[in-house]
Design an enzyme around this catalytic site. Structure first.
Site, PDB file in Angstrom:
ATOM      1  N   ILE A   1      46.453  45.719  42.107  1.00  0.00           N
ATOM      2  CA  ILE A   1      45.030  45.932  41.837  1.00  0.00           C
ATOM      3  C   ILE A   1      44.250  46.095  43.143  1.00  0.00           C
ATOM      4  CG2 ILE A   1      42.967  44.763  40.939  1.00  0.00           C
ATOM      5  CD1 ILE A   1      44.833  43.542  38.740  1.00  0.00           C
TER       6      ILE A   1
ATOM      7  N   ALA B   1      45.889  38.191  57.058  1.00  0.00           N
ATOM      8  CA  ALA B   1      45.263  36.872  56.910  1.00  0.00           C
ATOM      9  C   ALA B   1      45.802  36.169  55.678  1.00  0.00           C
ATOM     10  CB  ALA B   1      43.748  37.016  56.777  1.00  0.00           C
TER      11      ALA B   1
ATOM     12  N   TYR C   1      47.195  28.520  37.090  1.00  0.00           N
ATOM     13  CA  TYR C   1      46.572  29.841  37.222  1.00  0.00           C
ATOM     14  C   TYR C   1      45.283  29.926  36.396  1.00  0.00           C
ATOM     15  CZ  TYR C   1      46.354  34.978  37.226  1.00  0.00           C
ATOM     16  OH  TYR C   1      45.958  36.300  37.368  1.00  0.00           O
TER      17      TYR C   1
ATOM     18  N   LYS D   1      41.433  30.519  37.783  1.00  0.00           N
ATOM     19  CA  LYS D   1      40.622  31.679  37.392  1.00  0.00           C
ATOM     20  C   LYS D   1      39.332  31.250  36.674  1.00  0.00           C
ATOM     21  CE  LYS D   1      43.243  34.864  39.144  1.00  0.00           C
ATOM     22  NZ  LYS D   1      42.774  35.657  40.286  1.00  0.00           N
TER      23      LYS D   1
END
Ligand code: NAD
Length: 255
Positions: A21, A67, A163, A167
Site C-alpha cells: 500500500i 528509518a 493488531y 489499529k
C-alpha cells in the site's frame, strides 16, 4: 485515466513506502506532482519504489530515507534529513508502515503485542508529532496527515488482538490530533482498508482469502491502488473540509 495534478510543489513523506500500500501511495502522490520522501526500514525495497516514481513535474525531487518508525531517534533523523534536503517541512504525511504478529490471544506473547503496538501505533504518533512540529515551527500553517488504520480495528479479527488494538488506537490518535492541530490548518484522517492484496496478505492461506472474497459485496480483494486513490484525495485540497474522520475502503466488507 491520467491522475489529476493536485499535489504540485507538495512535499510528502510516506512511511512503509517500500511495499504494498505504501508503495502505491508513493507512486500515486508522485503522479499528482508531489515530491516524495520514501521512508522504510527496508532500504532495498524503498529504492525499488524510488525507481518507479514519476518525475514529470519540474522541481520534483524524491528521496529514500531508512528509518524504524517505532524509534524516536530514527524519526528525528528522518526529519533532519528532510529539512536539510528540501529546506521545508512535509505538508503531507502518510503512515503506512505496519506489521502483523498473529497469534490467538491465549498464546500471544508480550513481545508480539509490544512490537505490533510499537510499529503500528507509536510509529504514527512519532511521525504525526514530528511532522506537525516542523509545520508549526515553519510559521506557515497547513498540512494533511493520513494514517492507515484497518477495518480490523473496528470489528476485531481472530488471531489479531495486538493488531486490532493497534489499529483502533490509530483512530483515537488521529481524531485527537485532528482536534489539536486544526488551528494550524493541519487535517488528520484515517483510512481503513479491508483486505488488500499485498505482501502482508500473501501470508494468509488462499482458502481464507477465497472465503473473504466471497464475503465482499464488490466481489474482490482490494488493490493497493484503491487505497492510494483515497490517500491522494485526502492529501489534496479536494478534501479541505474533512478532518478527524475514518474512511472505510473495504469493498463493502462488514457493512
Ligand atoms: P507490507 O508488508 O506490504 O508493507 C509494509 C511496509 O512497512 C514494508 O515495506 C515494511 O518494510 C515497512 N515497515 C515495517 N516495519 C517498519 C518500521 N518499523 N519502520 C519503517 N518501515 C517499516 O504491508 P501493506 O499490506 O502494504 O500494509 C501497509 C499498511 O496498511 C499497514 O499499516 C497495514 O497494517 C495496513 N493494512 C493493510 C491491509 C492489507 O490487507 N494489506 C489491510 C488493512 C490495513
Amino acid at each position: 485515466m491520467a491522475a489529476p495534478m493536485r499535489l504540485k510543489s507538495t512535499l510528502a513523506v510516506v512511511t512503509g513506502g517500500g511495499s504494498g500500500i505504501g508503495r502505491a501511495i508513493c507512486q500515486r502522490l508522485s503522479q499528482e506532482g508531489a515530491s516524495v520522501a520514501v521512508v522504510d526500514v527496508n532500504i532495498d525495497s524503498a529504492n525499488e519504489t524510488l525507481q518507479s516514481l514519476s518525475r514529470g513535474v519540474p522541481g520534483q525531487d524524491h528521496v529514500v530515507l531508512t528509518a524504524d518508525v517505532s524509534r524516536s531517534d530514527s524519526v528525528l533523523a528522518v526529519m533532519e534529513q528532510i529539512q536539510s534536503r528540501f529546506s521545508a517541512p512535509p505538508r503531507v504525511a502518510v503512515n503506512s508502515a505496519g506489521i502483523t504478529r498473529d497469534e490467538f490471544l491465549l498464546r500471544l506473547s508480550e513481545e508480539s503485542f509490544d512490537s505490533v503496538l510499537s510499529v503500528n501505533l507509536k510509529g504514527p504518533f512519532l511521525i504525526t508529532q514530528a511532522v506537525a512540529r516542523s509545520i508549526v515551527s515553519s510559521g506557515q500553517n497547513g498540512g494533511s496527515i493520513i494514517n492507515i488504520g484497518s477495518i480490523v480495528g473496528k470489528v476485531g479479527n481472530l488471531g489479531q488482538a495486538n493488531y486490532a488494538a493497534s489499529k483502533a488506537g490509530v483512530e483515537g490518535l488521529t481524531k485527537t490530533a485532528a482536534k489539536e492541530l486544526a488551528k494550524f490548518g493541519i487535517r488528520c484522517n484515517t483510512v481503513l482498508p479491508g483486505f488488500i492484496a499485498t505482501p502482508m496478505t500473501d501470508k494468509v492461506p488462499q482458502k481464507v482469502l477465497d472465503k473473504i472474497s466471497g464475503m465482499i459485496p464488490l466481489g474482490r480483494l482490494g488493490q493497493p491502488e484503491d487505497i492510494a486513490d483515497v490517500c491522494a484525495f485526502l492529501a489534496s485540497d479536494d478534501s479541505k473540509y474533512i478532518t478527524g474522520t475514518s474512511i472505510e475502503v473495504t469493498g463493502g466488507l462488514y457493512l
